[in-house]
Design an enzyme around this catalytic site. Sequence first.
Site, PDB file in Angstrom:
ATOM      1  N   GLU A  79      -7.824  -1.646 -20.958  1.00  0.00           N
ATOM      2  CA  GLU A  79      -6.579  -2.460 -21.277  1.00  0.00           C
ATOM      3  C   GLU A  79      -6.766  -4.014 -21.163  1.00  0.00           C
ATOM      4  O   GLU A  79      -5.589  -4.729 -21.221  1.00  0.00           O
ATOM      5  CB  GLU A  79      -5.342  -1.958 -20.752  1.00  0.00           C
ATOM      6  CG  GLU A  79      -5.316  -1.867 -19.096  1.00  0.00           C
ATOM      7  CD  GLU A  79      -4.067  -1.136 -18.466  1.00  0.00           C
ATOM      8  OE1 GLU A  79      -2.863  -1.814 -19.128  1.00  0.00           O
ATOM      9  OE2 GLU A  79      -4.104  -0.400 -17.798  1.00  0.00           O
ATOM     10  N   CYS A 111      -3.573   2.793 -18.108  1.00  0.00           N
ATOM     11  CA  CYS A 111      -4.755   3.369 -16.903  1.00  0.00           C
ATOM     12  C   CYS A 111      -5.287   4.506 -17.334  1.00  0.00           C
ATOM     13  O   CYS A 111      -6.123   5.033 -16.489  1.00  0.00           O
ATOM     14  CB  CYS A 111      -4.081   3.207 -15.609  1.00  0.00           C
ATOM     15  SG  CYS A 111      -3.371   1.480 -15.195  1.00  0.00           S
ATOM     16  N   HIS A 233      -4.142   8.067  -9.255  1.00  0.00           N
ATOM     17  CA  HIS A 233      -4.458   6.654  -9.756  1.00  0.00           C
ATOM     18  C   HIS A 233      -3.539   5.842  -8.930  1.00  0.00           C
ATOM     19  O   HIS A 233      -2.548   6.100  -8.377  1.00  0.00           O
ATOM     20  CB  HIS A 233      -3.847   6.717 -11.330  1.00  0.00           C
ATOM     21  CG  HIS A 233      -3.355   5.290 -11.895  1.00  0.00           C
ATOM     22  ND1 HIS A 233      -4.078   3.975 -11.828  1.00  0.00           N
ATOM     23  CD2 HIS A 233      -1.944   4.761 -12.002  1.00  0.00           C
ATOM     24  CE1 HIS A 233      -3.571   3.104 -12.051  1.00  0.00           C
ATOM     25  NE2 HIS A 233      -2.284   3.328 -12.178  1.00  0.00           N
TER      26      HIS A 233
HETATM   27  P1  HMG Z   1       9.485  -4.913  -5.337  1.00  0.00           P
HETATM   28  O1  HMG Z   1      10.806  -4.464  -6.124  1.00  0.00           O
HETATM   29  O2  HMG Z   1       8.929  -6.093  -4.916  1.00  0.00           O
HETATM   30  O3  HMG Z   1       9.264  -3.939  -3.964  1.00  0.00           O
HETATM   31  O4  HMG Z   1       8.122  -4.345  -6.124  1.00  0.00           O
HETATM   32  P2  HMG Z   1      10.282  -3.065  -3.310  1.00  0.00           P
HETATM   33  O5  HMG Z   1      11.546  -3.887  -2.933  1.00  0.00           O
HETATM   34  O6  HMG Z   1      10.535  -2.073  -3.893  1.00  0.00           O
HETATM   35  O7  HMG Z   1       9.567  -2.680  -2.035  1.00  0.00           O
HETATM   36  C1  HMG Z   1       8.470  -2.061  -2.085  1.00  0.00           C
HETATM   37  C2  HMG Z   1       8.213  -1.063  -1.140  1.00  0.00           C
HETATM   38  O8  HMG Z   1       8.033  -1.852   0.384  1.00  0.00           O
HETATM   39  C3  HMG Z   1       9.455  -0.247  -0.608  1.00  0.00           C
HETATM   40  O9  HMG Z   1       9.047   1.034  -0.248  1.00  0.00           O
HETATM   41  C4  HMG Z   1      10.236  -0.820   0.521  1.00  0.00           C
HETATM   42  O10 HMG Z   1      10.923  -0.149   1.304  1.00  0.00           O
HETATM   43  C5  HMG Z   1       8.897  -1.441   1.307  1.00  0.00           C
HETATM   44  P3  HMG Z   1       9.387   2.475  -0.818  1.00  0.00           P
HETATM   45  O11 HMG Z   1      10.889   2.459  -1.093  1.00  0.00           O
HETATM   46  O12 HMG Z   1       8.474   2.121  -2.121  1.00  0.00           O
HETATM   47  O13 HMG Z   1       8.839   3.376   0.166  1.00  0.00           O
HETATM   48  N1  HMG Z   1       9.417  -2.641   2.107  1.00  0.00           N
HETATM   49  C6  HMG Z   1       8.815  -2.731   3.475  1.00  0.00           C
HETATM   50  N2  HMG Z   1       8.035  -1.927   3.995  1.00  0.00           N
HETATM   51  C7  HMG Z   1       7.666  -2.644   5.340  1.00  0.00           C
HETATM   52  N3  HMG Z   1       8.143  -3.670   5.806  1.00  0.00           N
HETATM   53  C8  HMG Z   1       8.980  -4.519   5.247  1.00  0.00           C
HETATM   54  C9  HMG Z   1       9.131  -4.069   3.681  1.00  0.00           C
HETATM   55  N4  HMG Z   1       9.910  -4.761   3.067  1.00  0.00           N
HETATM   56  C10 HMG Z   1       9.968  -3.902   1.706  1.00  0.00           C
HETATM   57  N5  HMG Z   1       9.297  -5.571   5.690  1.00  0.00           N
HETATM   58  C11 HMG Z   1       6.791  -2.788  -7.358  1.00  0.00           C
HETATM   59  C12 HMG Z   1       7.186  -3.185  -5.988  1.00  0.00           C
HETATM   60  C13 HMG Z   1       5.774  -1.888  -7.270  1.00  0.00           C
HETATM   61  C14 HMG Z   1       7.594  -2.134  -8.217  1.00  0.00           C
HETATM   62  C15 HMG Z   1       6.153  -4.025  -8.067  1.00  0.00           C
HETATM   63  O14 HMG Z   1       4.941  -4.517  -7.301  1.00  0.00           O
HETATM   64  C16 HMG Z   1       5.678  -3.850  -9.370  1.00  0.00           C
HETATM   65  O15 HMG Z   1       6.501  -3.970 -10.629  1.00  0.00           O
HETATM   66  N6  HMG Z   1       4.529  -3.753  -9.756  1.00  0.00           N
HETATM   67  C17 HMG Z   1       3.734  -3.274 -11.014  1.00  0.00           C
HETATM   68  C18 HMG Z   1       4.045  -1.998 -11.597  1.00  0.00           C
HETATM   69  C19 HMG Z   1       3.616  -0.727 -10.892  1.00  0.00           C
HETATM   70  O16 HMG Z   1       2.684  -0.890 -10.104  1.00  0.00           O
HETATM   71  N7  HMG Z   1       4.082   0.599 -11.196  1.00  0.00           N
HETATM   72  C20 HMG Z   1       3.381   1.681 -10.368  1.00  0.00           C
HETATM   73  C21 HMG Z   1       3.746   3.012 -11.353  1.00  0.00           C
HETATM   74  S1  HMG Z   1       3.210   2.784 -12.838  1.00  0.00           S
HETATM   75  C22 HMG Z   1       1.460   2.806 -12.921  1.00  0.00           C
HETATM   76  O17 HMG Z   1       0.902   3.217 -11.931  1.00  0.00           O
HETATM   77  C23 HMG Z   1       0.667   2.301 -14.240  1.00  0.00           C
HETATM   78  C24 HMG Z   1      -0.003   0.952 -13.864  1.00  0.00           C
HETATM   79  O18 HMG Z   1      -1.039   1.024 -13.145  1.00  0.00           O
HETATM   80  C25 HMG Z   1      -0.427   0.444 -15.375  1.00  0.00           C
HETATM   81  C26 HMG Z   1      -1.172   1.268 -16.342  1.00  0.00           C
HETATM   82  O19 HMG Z   1      -0.908   2.400 -16.456  1.00  0.00           O
HETATM   83  O20 HMG Z   1      -1.912   0.584 -16.977  1.00  0.00           O
HETATM   84  C27 HMG Z   1       0.897  -0.261 -13.189  1.00  0.00           C
END
Ligand code: HMG
Length: 390
Positions: A79, A111, A233
Site C-alpha cells: 500500500e 495490509c 497481522h
Molecule cells: P492511542 O489513542 O494513543 O492509545 O492510540 P490508547 O489511549 O488507546 O492507549 C493504547 C493502549 O496503551 C491502551 O491499552 C492503554 O490502556 C495503554 P488497551 O486498552 O488497548 O489494552 N496505556 C498504557 N499502558 C501502560 N502504561 C501506560 C499506559 N498508557 C496507556 N502508562 C492506536 C492507539 C493504536 C489507536 C493508535 O496508535 C493508532 O491510531 N494507530 C494506527 C491504527 C492502528 O494501528 N489500528 C490497529 C487495527 S487496524 C490494522 O491493523 C490495519 C493497519 O495495519 C492498516 C492496514 O491494514 O493497512 C493499521
Amino acid sequence: MKIGIDKIGFYAPHLYVDMTKLADRRNVDPDKFTIGIGQDKMAVAPITQDAVTLAANAALGILDEQDKNDIDFVIFGTETGVDSSKSAAVYVHELLGLNPYARAIEVKQACYGATAGIQMAKAHIAMNPESKVLVLGSDIARYGLNTPGEATQGAGAVALLVSAAPHIMSLEDQSVYVTSDIMDFWRPVYSDKAFADGKLSNEQYMAFFSKVWQQYKAKSGLGLENFEAITFHLPYTKMGKKALKPVLEETTEDVQERLKANYQLSTGYNRNVGNIYTGSLYLSLLSLLEQKDDLAAGSRIGLFSYGSGAVGEFFTGILQNDYRDHLHVKQHAELFAARKEVTVDEYEAIFEETLPTDGSRVELDINNDPAKICLAGVTDHKRQYVNKLR
Ligand code: HMG
C-alpha cells in the site's frame, strides 16, 4: 500435492528509533509505547529505501539461481506503491534478474495484499506444479509526527517463495475470508500519510478475527487445541493479544498457556520493527519460527490477515520436516544486530525528507545506506534503482 512456503526472507532498513526516547519527546509515559502499544524500536526508512528496494533486499537474501530461473510469477502486495500504473513487481523482477518469462503484478488491499498474493500463488502452483511464485509484502507505515498513529509506524518487507513440495510450511485448503466496507484506516491518493480512526480500527480488527475464527471452527471442525500457535497481522504487538484473549476461554489452561507463550514469540521481530503493513503477519510467523527452536514438524499454525477497509482472512499451515534447516536465522540476527539507532531529531528530519513531486532531477547518496539495493535518485520522473552487487 502440497503447496506452500518454501523460503521466507526479511529486510528492514538499517535505522531505528528507540520508543522510550520517542515517548520522552512526546511527553508520553514510555510504558504506554512499550507495554500499552507493545513496541520497543521503530524501523526508519531513509530516502534511499522505498517499497521496491525493501522488497528486493528481502528477496535477495533467500533466492538462489535455480529459484530465479523457476519463478514465473511475482506478486507484490503493498500500500506504499511508487507508481499508480507500473507495478512494483516489475522493478523487483529486473533488480533480481528473474526469468523473463514471468508475470509481475501489484496487489492492493491495505495490509491484506500479500495474503491475496499467497492465495493466488497457491492456485497458480496447483495449475503449474513446476513453477515457483515470489510473493512480496513491502511497506513504509507513515501516520505523521506527533499523531496517535506515530507509535505504530515502521518499515520493512517480507519475501515468500511459494512452491509445490515446500520446505517450510504447506498451506491447508480450509480458509475463511470476509469483506466489509469500513473507514477504519485509509490513504487518499494525494496523501503520503495514512488516516486512521484508531478506536474503530481496533474494534473492527477484533470483530473480523472473531467472525473468521467462528466460521473457520464451524467449517473445519477444528478448535484451538488443534493449533500449536496462532499468528496475527500486527499493527502493533498488543493488537493480536487483544484479539486472541477472548477466544482463549474456549480451551483448557494448558492450551491457553501454549498459545500465549507462542504468541509472545511471534511478536519478537515486530516489536523491534513496527508495522510493516502487508508483511506484518509474515514477519510474525517468521519471528515465531526463528525464535522457537522446538516447534515440532507437523504442527498446525493459524494465520490471521487483516487489511483495513476491510478484508480479513483466517487460514492455516502445517510445518514441514526439517523446516528449520530452510530458515535464515543467522542472516536475520545479523540484520537486527547491524542496525543503527537514530535520535528523535534525526528520525524527524528523515521523516520530513521526501522526493520531489514535480519531476525535478535528484541524485541520492547511497554510500551511507548499507543495503545492497537502493534508490539512487529520480530522473525525468523515473526512479533510478541500483543493485550494488552488479
Ligand atoms: P492511542 O489513542 O494513543 O492509545 O492510540 P490508547 O489511549 O488507546 O492507549 C493504547 C493502549 O496503551 C491502551 O491499552 C492503554 O490502556 C495503554 P488497551 O486498552 O488497548 O489494552 N496505556 C498504557 N499502558 C501502560 N502504561 C501506560 C499506559 N498508557 C496507556 N502508562 C492506536 C492507539 C493504536 C489507536 C493508535 O496508535 C493508532 O491510531 N494507530 C494506527 C491504527 C492502528 O494501528 N489500528 C490497529 C487495527 S487496524 C490494522 O491493523 C490495519 C493497519 O495495519 C492498516 C492496514 O491494514 O493497512 C493499521
